[in-house]
Design an enzyme around this catalytic site. Structure first.
Site, mmCIF file in Angstrom:
data_model
loop_
_atom_site.group_PDB
_atom_site.id
_atom_site.type_symbol
_atom_site.label_atom_id
_atom_site.label_comp_id
_atom_site.label_asym_id
_atom_site.label_seq_id
_atom_site.Cartn_x
_atom_site.Cartn_y
_atom_site.Cartn_z
ATOM 1 N N ASN A 1 43.339 39.690 28.175
ATOM 2 C CA ASN A 1 44.472 38.927 27.477
ATOM 3 C C ASN A 1 43.974 37.480 27.357
ATOM 4 O OD1 ASN A 1 45.195 37.501 29.887
ATOM 5 N ND2 ASN A 1 46.656 39.248 30.474
ATOM 6 N N LYS B 1 45.066 34.659 28.642
ATOM 7 C CA LYS B 1 44.851 33.793 29.918
ATOM 8 C C LYS B 1 43.550 34.344 30.625
ATOM 9 C CE LYS B 1 47.384 32.679 34.065
ATOM 10 N NZ LYS B 1 46.283 33.571 35.036
ATOM 11 N N GLU B 2 43.521 35.503 30.806
ATOM 12 C CA GLU B 2 42.219 36.267 31.571
ATOM 13 C C GLU B 2 40.816 35.483 30.590
ATOM 14 O OE1 GLU B 2 44.125 40.182 33.239
ATOM 15 O OE2 GLU B 2 43.225 40.126 31.237
ATOM 16 N N ASP C 1 48.402 48.181 29.832
ATOM 17 C CA ASP C 1 47.956 49.442 29.830
ATOM 18 C C ASP C 1 47.985 50.100 28.684
ATOM 19 O OD1 ASP C 1 47.956 48.656 32.658
ATOM 20 O OD2 ASP C 1 50.151 49.315 32.920
#
Length: 490
Positions: free
Chosen positions: A205, A207-208, A275
């Site tokens: 995502n 942020k990651e 997921d």
């Protein structure tokens, strides 16, 4: 428009090996009633609770709900939460689960307290041991996973940093999969993307991705530039960066970066949306789809997932409705099977207070006489259900050579009419069983019947309903039309 049905069929023949951190997701729904006198905190009046398979287990469930077979390997503790997860996964018909038990650690469990009215998460409590599996458990995991690689079309690593995907497990699986020619998708948690070197695709995502690449990741260009640099380090073919309401960006090593905006949707809960994205990517790639199709399917899957409460799964039918144009779907969505699907529609319509109408027939060749009956029937109710004789039923009633069109064609033609709200095919010679299930307020037939000749009239009238006979148009009969057509052909 790509061939969705062909893609669905291809997905149903694929197997995904999913490895990752399993957890038990619990959702406690209620409303904030007051502020606690003991501490400056809200008091939630609990109304209901739900328990779901979470983490990588939710990835496995989504793979199965999208139609593929999933082999899932995860880790549980010797506790009640672990037992619940084993039982839940055993009920998933398309999930083959292999769960390694580590008695020295608890099963990861997350409890979320959510405002029922606003769908707002107020608090989350976690029970977990976020540490790598021991050397002994690590070898048990590898011993279970490696022999399964040959059976898989694609490998998906769902990393929640709870201990399953240690450095050794990741390295062994990616290297072995590459030797076998199996693509590897990683939903990463580690900020060191080099951990996943050699994977086919990473799906972080925003942020990651920003933390791993040390970039602002605030524009499409900054994401594309940082992704290309990271791909050199990771030696992967592509990165898919998800950005919640801002859509997602696919950056390929051998092509242009492609950004797609998010579908407009009311966001109810983002739990587990990542997921669903990982599962959609895996099944679509496994089916041999190109990157554009992968992106389209994945973006639609994310939109469906965030529109649901809790840790949700997404089905192919839901994706179909999200992706294909409404005009394409309008008719086929009206055709429904008896059983749970019909019961759900009837329950929803009754809850809304709709007056239900019913008529039936073979409708072998639709003509103006049929249209008059159907439009008059719809004018007498809020929702019109048409019972359609099956092919076998028509043959028994009309003889050899009938029907001229099969029940699939006949149901599609009926469903295309604005006056018709639902088409249900029945196998019996009469619709009496269907009428008992539907319990319509209005029962409609053509005026060539008397009230006493209308099948089910006594059931409807006993419940306070009415029988409506519609004057037929002279000169229109399916049998005469069929005979005239055959004489003309001769």
């Amino acid at each position: 428009m790509f061939d969705f049905d062909a893609l669905s069929h291809a997905i149903s023949r694929r197997t995904v090996l999913c490895v990752g951190d399993l957890m038990l997701d619990e959702f406690v729904y209620g409303e904030v009633s007051r502020i606690s006198p003991e501490a400056p905190a809200a008091v939630i009046a609990v109304q209901r609770s739900e328990t779901n398979v979470g983490g990588a287990g939710n990835v496995a469930r989504n793979i199965a709900s999208l139609g593929a077979h999933c082999i899932f390997v995860g880790l549980v503790g010797d506790d009640e939460a672990g037992a619940q997860l084993k039982a839940a996964l055993a009920r998933e018909t398309l999930v083959e689960s292999i769960l390694v038990c580590d008695s020295k650690r608890p099963t990861t469990r997350k409890v979320r307290f959510v405002s029922e009215h606003f769908s707002t998460h107020m608090l989350r409590a976690d029970w977990e041991l976020a540490a790598p599996a021991s050397a002994e458990i690590e070898q048990q995991l590898l011993g279970a996973i490696v022999p399964l690689l040959a059976r898989a079309d694609i490998v998906l690593l769902s990393d929640y940093a709870k201990g399953v995907l240690t450095g050794t497990v990741i390295r062994t699986l990616i290297d072995t999969a590459r030797e076998l020619g199996k693509p590897v998708i990683v939903d990463p948690k580690s900020a060191n993307f080099a951990t996943y070197r050699g994977a086919t695709l990473l799906t972080p995502n925003r942020k990651e991705f920003a933390e791993a690449t040390r970039s602002p990741a605030d524009t499409q260009q900054s994401i594309a530039d940082a992704a290309r640099e990271a791909m050199q380090l990771v030696d992967c073919e592509a990165m898919l960066v998800t950005q919640s309401e801002h859509g997602m960006t696919l950056v390929r090593r051998d092509g242009e970066a492609v950004h797609v905006p998010a579908h407009p949707v009311k966001v109810r809960d983002v739990s587990g949306a990542g997921d669903t994205v990982a599962a959609a990517v895996a099944v679509t790639l496994a089916a041999g789809a190109d990157w554009d199709t992968v992106l389209r399917m994945t973006n639609a899957a994310a939109a469906v997932a965030v529109g649901k409460k809790g840790t949700a799964i997404v089905t192919l039918a839901e994706l179909r409705r999200k992706i294909l144009p409404h005009a394409f779907l309008a008719a086929e969505e009206k055709i429904i099977a008896r059983g749970a699907a019909l019961d759900a529609v009837l329950m929803d319509w009754r809850r809304q207070g709709f007056r239900l109408g019913f008529t039936n027939g073979c409708f072998d060749i639709l003509h103006p006489g049929h249209v008059k009956v159907l439009t008059a029937a719809r004018a007498a109710c809020d929702r019109l259900i048409v019972g359609l004789n099956s092919d076998a039923s028509v043959k028994r009633l009309k003889g050899d050579g009938r029907p001229v069109q099969d029940d699939v064609a006949r149901s599609e033609v009926l469903a295309a009419l604005e006056a018709v709200d639902l088409v249900v095919i029945f196998q019996e010679d009469t619709p009496i069983k269907l009428i008992k299930e539907i319990k319509p307020s209005v029962l409609v037939k053509g005026g060539d019947y008397t009230r006493e000749q209308v099948v089910g009239h006594e059931i409807v009238e006993a419940d306070g309903g009415q029988v409506l006979l519609v004057d037929i148009l002279p000169g229109f009969s399916t049998s005469s039309l069929v005979n005239r057509a055959r004489r003309g052909k001769a």
